[in-house]
Design a protein around this motif. Structure first.
Motif, PDB file in Angstrom:
ATOM      1  N   MET A  25       1.067  -1.283  -0.341  1.00  0.00           N
ATOM      2  CA  MET A  25      -0.266  -0.185   0.088  1.00  0.00           C
ATOM      3  C   MET A  25       0.648   0.878  -0.157  1.00  0.00           C
ATOM      4  O   MET A  25       0.637   1.823  -0.770  1.00  0.00           O
ATOM      5  CB  MET A  25      -1.412   0.322   1.244  1.00  0.00           C
ATOM      6  N   ALA A  26       1.723   1.208   1.028  1.00  0.00           N
ATOM      7  CA  ALA A  26       2.607   2.706   1.381  1.00  0.00           C
ATOM      8  C   ALA A  26       3.516   2.836  -0.481  1.00  0.00           C
ATOM      9  O   ALA A  26       3.331   3.847  -0.777  1.00  0.00           O
ATOM     10  CB  ALA A  26       4.034   2.355   1.843  1.00  0.00           C
ATOM     11  N   VAL A  27       4.002   1.541  -1.157  1.00  0.00           N
ATOM     12  CA  VAL A  27       5.039   1.508  -1.892  1.00  0.00           C
ATOM     13  C   VAL A  27       3.880   2.292  -3.035  1.00  0.00           C
ATOM     14  O   VAL A  27       4.302   3.084  -4.188  1.00  0.00           O
ATOM     15  CB  VAL A  27       5.102   0.454  -2.546  1.00  0.00           C
ATOM     16  N   LYS A  28       2.558   2.278  -3.411  1.00  0.00           N
ATOM     17  CA  LYS A  28       1.264   2.240  -4.382  1.00  0.00           C
ATOM     18  C   LYS A  28       0.659   3.588  -4.367  1.00  0.00           C
ATOM     19  O   LYS A  28       0.235   3.976  -4.659  1.00  0.00           O
ATOM     20  CB  LYS A  28       0.537   1.215  -4.818  1.00  0.00           C
ATOM     21  N   ALA A  29       1.112   4.558  -2.650  1.00  0.00           N
ATOM     22  CA  ALA A  29      -0.120   5.473  -2.287  1.00  0.00           C
ATOM     23  C   ALA A  29       0.470   6.562  -2.726  1.00  0.00           C
ATOM     24  O   ALA A  29       1.723   6.749  -2.926  1.00  0.00           O
ATOM     25  CB  ALA A  29      -0.730   5.116  -0.567  1.00  0.00           C
ATOM     26  N   GLU A  30      -0.282   7.568  -3.347  1.00  0.00           N
ATOM     27  CA  GLU A  30      -0.254   8.807  -3.748  1.00  0.00           C
ATOM     28  C   GLU A  30      -0.212   9.536  -2.867  1.00  0.00           C
ATOM     29  O   GLU A  30      -1.297   9.768  -2.189  1.00  0.00           O
ATOM     30  CB  GLU A  30      -0.999   8.993  -4.705  1.00  0.00           C
ATOM     31  N   GLY A  49      -9.940   5.658  -4.891  1.00  0.00           N
ATOM     32  CA  GLY A  49      -8.983   4.651  -3.714  1.00  0.00           C
ATOM     33  C   GLY A  49      -9.248   5.304  -2.402  1.00  0.00           C
ATOM     34  O   GLY A  49     -10.173   6.471  -1.769  1.00  0.00           O
ATOM     35  N   LEU A  50      -9.087   4.697  -1.157  1.00  0.00           N
ATOM     36  CA  LEU A  50      -8.988   4.870   0.095  1.00  0.00           C
ATOM     37  C   LEU A  50      -8.330   5.884  -0.138  1.00  0.00           C
ATOM     38  O   LEU A  50      -6.777   6.517   0.463  1.00  0.00           O
ATOM     39  CB  LEU A  50      -8.814   3.270   0.639  1.00  0.00           C
ATOM     40  N   GLY A  83     -13.495   7.051   1.862  1.00  0.00           N
ATOM     41  CA  GLY A  83     -14.250   6.498   0.457  1.00  0.00           C
ATOM     42  C   GLY A  83     -14.205   5.057   0.726  1.00  0.00           C
ATOM     43  O   GLY A  83     -13.806   4.220  -0.286  1.00  0.00           O
ATOM     44  N   GLU A  84     -13.917   4.593   1.909  1.00  0.00           N
ATOM     45  CA  GLU A  84     -14.204   2.549   1.153  1.00  0.00           C
ATOM     46  C   GLU A  84     -15.519   2.606   1.473  1.00  0.00           C
ATOM     47  O   GLU A  84     -15.378   1.663   0.697  1.00  0.00           O
ATOM     48  CB  GLU A  84     -13.755   2.123   3.343  1.00  0.00           C
ATOM     49  N   MET A  85     -16.716   3.027   1.472  1.00  0.00           N
ATOM     50  CA  MET A  85     -17.606   2.313   1.284  1.00  0.00           C
ATOM     51  C   MET A  85     -17.845   2.562   0.049  1.00  0.00           C
ATOM     52  O   MET A  85     -18.353   1.467  -1.149  1.00  0.00           O
ATOM     53  CB  MET A  85     -18.909   3.670   1.648  1.00  0.00           C
ATOM     54  N   SER A  86     -17.190   3.719  -0.770  1.00  0.00           N
ATOM     55  CA  SER A  86     -17.526   4.503  -2.320  1.00  0.00           C
ATOM     56  C   SER A  86     -16.631   2.893  -2.937  1.00  0.00           C
ATOM     57  O   SER A  86     -16.839   1.909  -4.378  1.00  0.00           O
ATOM     58  CB  SER A  86     -17.102   5.204  -2.675  1.00  0.00           C
ATOM     59  N   ILE A 109      -4.524   5.483  -1.648  1.00  0.00           N
ATOM     60  CA  ILE A 109      -4.047   4.182  -1.629  1.00  0.00           C
ATOM     61  C   ILE A 109      -5.102   3.504  -3.346  1.00  0.00           C
ATOM     62  O   ILE A 109      -6.756   3.284  -2.730  1.00  0.00           O
ATOM     63  CB  ILE A 109      -3.996   2.759  -0.645  1.00  0.00           C
ATOM     64  N   PRO A 110      -5.009   2.841  -4.289  1.00  0.00           N
ATOM     65  CA  PRO A 110      -5.699   3.339  -5.491  1.00  0.00           C
ATOM     66  C   PRO A 110      -6.272   1.664  -4.964  1.00  0.00           C
ATOM     67  O   PRO A 110      -6.445   0.643  -4.296  1.00  0.00           O
ATOM     68  CB  PRO A 110      -4.331   2.355  -6.079  1.00  0.00           C
TER      69      PRO A 110
END
Length: 158
Positions: A25-30, A49-50, A83-86, A109-110
């Motif tokens: 998650m950390a590597v891909k997180a914007e 994303g989350l 954003g988790e529910m969406s 997180i994508p």
């Protein structure tokens, strides 16, 4: 502190992540920065994303279907997510999120990575689903003084 450590140790929603999951998650997180007054997310748009709050504060605003005014319903700070529910329900954003402080940092997180992790780890998926269910607004109980509608009368034969 690294982003991996932050996700593992300071985000209750992600409790129980393995180091490998947190690192992925950390590597891909914007990393996105916002200033006070900026809108982070508009109600009705797709969620990319989350969103994990790293620094600062945001406020959550909703507007009832026929209401004229937006209502602030929550404030979120470091360690909170939105954003988790969406993502889980493949829905549009249900609220508008506005930045309340300068130099707010949000890790995004994508969506595809987050959903892949849920599908690959049944325990993680169960935890996320339970947390989302707990956040879901509860329907008010029916009023005690309201009687059920009367059944229509059967037609009379002549």
């Amino acid at each position: 502190m690294t982003v991996t450590e932050f996700l593992q140790k300071h985000v209750p929603f992600l409790a129980g992540l393995t180091e490998a999951q947190a690192k992925a998650m950390a590597v891909k997180a914007e990393q996105k920065r916002y200033k006070k007054g900026q809108t982070v997310l508009f109600k009705g748009v797709s969620v990319e994303g989350l969103h994990v709050m790293a620094m600062g504060k945001v406020s959550v605003h909703v507007k009832a279907e026929r209401a004229k005014e937006w209502v602030k319903v929550a404030e979120l700070g470091a360690g909170d997510v939105f954003g988790e529910m969406s993502i889980v329900e493949f829905a549009m954003a249900g609220a508008t999120i506005k930045c309340e402080s300068d130099d707010t940092l949000i890790f995004v997180i994508p969506q595809d990575l987050f959903t892949e992790m849920m599908e690959a780890d049944a325990a993680f998926k169960a935890r996320v689903t339970a947390l989302i269910d707990a956040r879901r607004p509860k329907a008010p109980p029916p009023k005690a003084d309201s009687a059920p509608a009367a059944a229509p009368e059967a037609p009379k034969t002549p």
